[in-house]
Scaffold this motif. Structure first.
Motif, PDB file in Angstrom:
ATOM      1  N   GLY A 182       0.799  -1.220   0.000  1.00  0.00           N
ATOM      2  CA  GLY A 182       0.000   0.000   0.000  1.00  0.00           C
ATOM      3  C   GLY A 182       0.833   1.272   0.000  1.00  0.00           C
ATOM      4  O   GLY A 182       0.303   2.361  -0.239  1.00  0.00           O
ATOM      5  N   THR A 183       2.126   1.154   0.261  1.00  0.00           N
ATOM      6  CA  THR A 183       3.001   2.331   0.266  1.00  0.00           C
ATOM      7  C   THR A 183       3.712   2.537  -1.072  1.00  0.00           C
ATOM      8  O   THR A 183       4.556   3.426  -1.188  1.00  0.00           O
ATOM      9  N   ALA A 184       3.371   1.747  -2.079  1.00  0.00           N
ATOM     10  CA  ALA A 184       4.104   1.778  -3.353  1.00  0.00           C
ATOM     11  C   ALA A 184       4.156   3.174  -3.963  1.00  0.00           C
ATOM     12  O   ALA A 184       5.208   3.614  -4.455  1.00  0.00           O
ATOM     13  N   ASN A 185       3.047   3.874  -3.958  1.00  0.00           N
ATOM     14  CA  ASN A 185       3.032   5.219  -4.553  1.00  0.00           C
ATOM     15  C   ASN A 185       3.909   6.194  -3.766  1.00  0.00           C
ATOM     16  O   ASN A 185       4.561   7.070  -4.358  1.00  0.00           O
ATOM     17  N   ARG A 186       3.947   6.036  -2.443  1.00  0.00           N
ATOM     18  CA  ARG A 186       4.818   6.875  -1.642  1.00  0.00           C
ATOM     19  C   ARG A 186       6.284   6.621  -2.009  1.00  0.00           C
ATOM     20  O   ARG A 186       7.104   7.547  -2.035  1.00  0.00           O
ATOM     21  N   LEU A 187       6.595   5.371  -2.276  1.00  0.00           N
ATOM     22  CA  LEU A 187       7.971   5.023  -2.640  1.00  0.00           C
ATOM     23  C   LEU A 187       8.344   5.624  -3.988  1.00  0.00           C
ATOM     24  O   LEU A 187       9.465   6.126  -4.174  1.00  0.00           O
ATOM     25  N   VAL A 188       7.413   5.599  -4.919  1.00  0.00           N
ATOM     26  CA  VAL A 188       7.665   6.222  -6.225  1.00  0.00           C
ATOM     27  C   VAL A 188       7.927   7.713  -6.062  1.00  0.00           C
ATOM     28  O   VAL A 188       8.781   8.295  -6.747  1.00  0.00           O
TER      29      VAL A 188
END
Length: 387
Positions: A182-188
């Motif tokens: 769920g944190t993938a977009n934050r990582l991007v």
């Protein structure tokens, strides 16, 4: 006190001191007749004082306890010492320390706490991360070591992406893996620089974490591969190593760094990455072995321990390293860390690395003193100077 001073000096200096020295340290701390260095020695002792667990637990129960928001120093020392032996009887005191703002937050404590099972400490660490007024490096270090077992803490960890501990948070999320998808977009956002706390030092780590949580290696290969190809990304090499054969397109570049880089850390990282990418240990072993200095003092600027760790991962093809590793492990004196109060932790970490490497390289061979090396769990010692 002279007897105690001599005992403390011995346990700091020698890997296998006379057991009576540890007996004296335990007795002094438990009887409240201790000293600063004796307290620090006991906290770092681990399995060396496991036979005294009942005595430590009894003294902990008799501790003077907590006064409002003030924490009795004895409680902290005894709780950590008991935790270092892996004894769960220290957990209730650690929970109370957390409730009163006294839970250990600096990174070196993680090496001690990691001896306890994750299940017992995870709720405490999560509560500490939610309320601490200090930099909770120890808690984040523990979560990184626990990996997928730390999945329930994703909400707390994500909150640190907006702080100066973003680097630690990214590392933890990557170690947790798919449960943090769920944190993938934050990582991007960290990779692209859109995140408020994004910096150049976060780009490769965030790309690697994105791969670990999503299973898609494209971003990590692009970012880390470009960094290594440009000649400015030696810190990307560990991530290429983790990608393994997926990073095959960068084999030649990695080998060039392994053979010609002027930086010892870069050569070690490149040698490990080359082996992980190709499966060919022959060129990597000499490079790694060259960095195993038998006279290493524990200075973190040199990659000696990292080289030993990677030789251990290679295993039997690194058999040429076994005699040297045995000789280093058999040494009587600990590493001469200039930061004396962490000397035992630093040396324990190194002897554990040596022992585990030899088990893989030459299984079944005698390992002098291995049975006396305290375990430090899965947490690697980082930043010990911040005790």
């Amino acid at each position: 006190m002279r007897r105690l001073d001599l005992a403390v000096e011995a346990v700091y200096r020698y890997r296998r001191p006379d057991p009576a020295c540890w007996d004296a340290v335990v007795e002094a701390v438990c009887s409240r007749e201790s000293s600063y260095h004796a307290d620090r020695a006991l906290v770092q002792a681990g399995q060396a004082v496991a036979r005294h667990a009942d005595r430590i637990a009894a003294s902990l129960r008799q501790g003077r306890g907590f006064y409002g928001t003030a924490v009795d120093r004895d409680v902290e020392v005894l709780a950590l010492a008991l935790a270092g032996t892996g004894d769960p009887r220290g957990v209730p005191a650690l929970q109370r320390l957390g409730e009163h703002g006294g839970f250990p937050t600096q990174r070196p404590w993680a090496c001690v706490l990691a001896a306890l099972p994750a299940a017992g400490l995870l709720p405490i660490v999560r509560a500490v991360l939610r309320k601490t007024r200090h930099r909770p490096e120890a808690g984040l270090e523990l979560l990184a070591g626990w990996g997928p077992d730390a999945a329930p803490a994703v909400p707390e960890v994500t909150g640190f992406l907006d702080t100066d501990l973003a680097h630690d948070a990214l590392r933890v999320l990557g170690r947790i893996g798919p449960a943090a998808a769920g944190t993938a977009n934050r990582l991007v956002d960290f990779v692209t620089g859109r995140a408020p706390r994004a910096g150049r030092q976060h780009t490769r780590l965030a790309a690697w974490a994105h791969w670990k949580v999503t299973g898609d290696p494209a971003l990590a290969l692009d970012v880390c591969g470009a960094a290594v190809t440009s000649g400015s990304g030696s810190h990307a090499l560990p991530y290429l190593a983790d990608l393994g054969p997926l990073a095959g397109a960068h084999t030649d570049t990695v080998r060039g760094l392994m053979e010609s880089s002027p930086g010892a850390w870069t050569r070690v990282f490149a040698a490990h990455a080359y082996w992980r990418i190709t499966g060919d240990a022959e060129p990597s072993v000499p490079v790694l072995l060259a960095e195993v200095d038998p006279d290493w003092t524990g200075l973190q600027a040199l990659p000696t321990q990292e080289a030993v760790r990677r030789l251990g991962e290679i295993g039997a093809p690194a058999a040429v390293a076994a005699p040297l590793l045995h000789r280093i492990l058999a040494a009587e004196e600990r590493l001469s860390d200039p930061y004396e109060t962490t000397r035992i932790l630093i040396d324990t970490s190194y002897t554990r690395t040596l022992t585990e490497a030899l088990k893989r390289i030459a299984p079944g061979t005698a390992t002098p003193g291995a049975e006396l090396v305290p375990a430090v769990g899965r947490v690697r010692l980082r930043g010990l100077r911040g005790w």
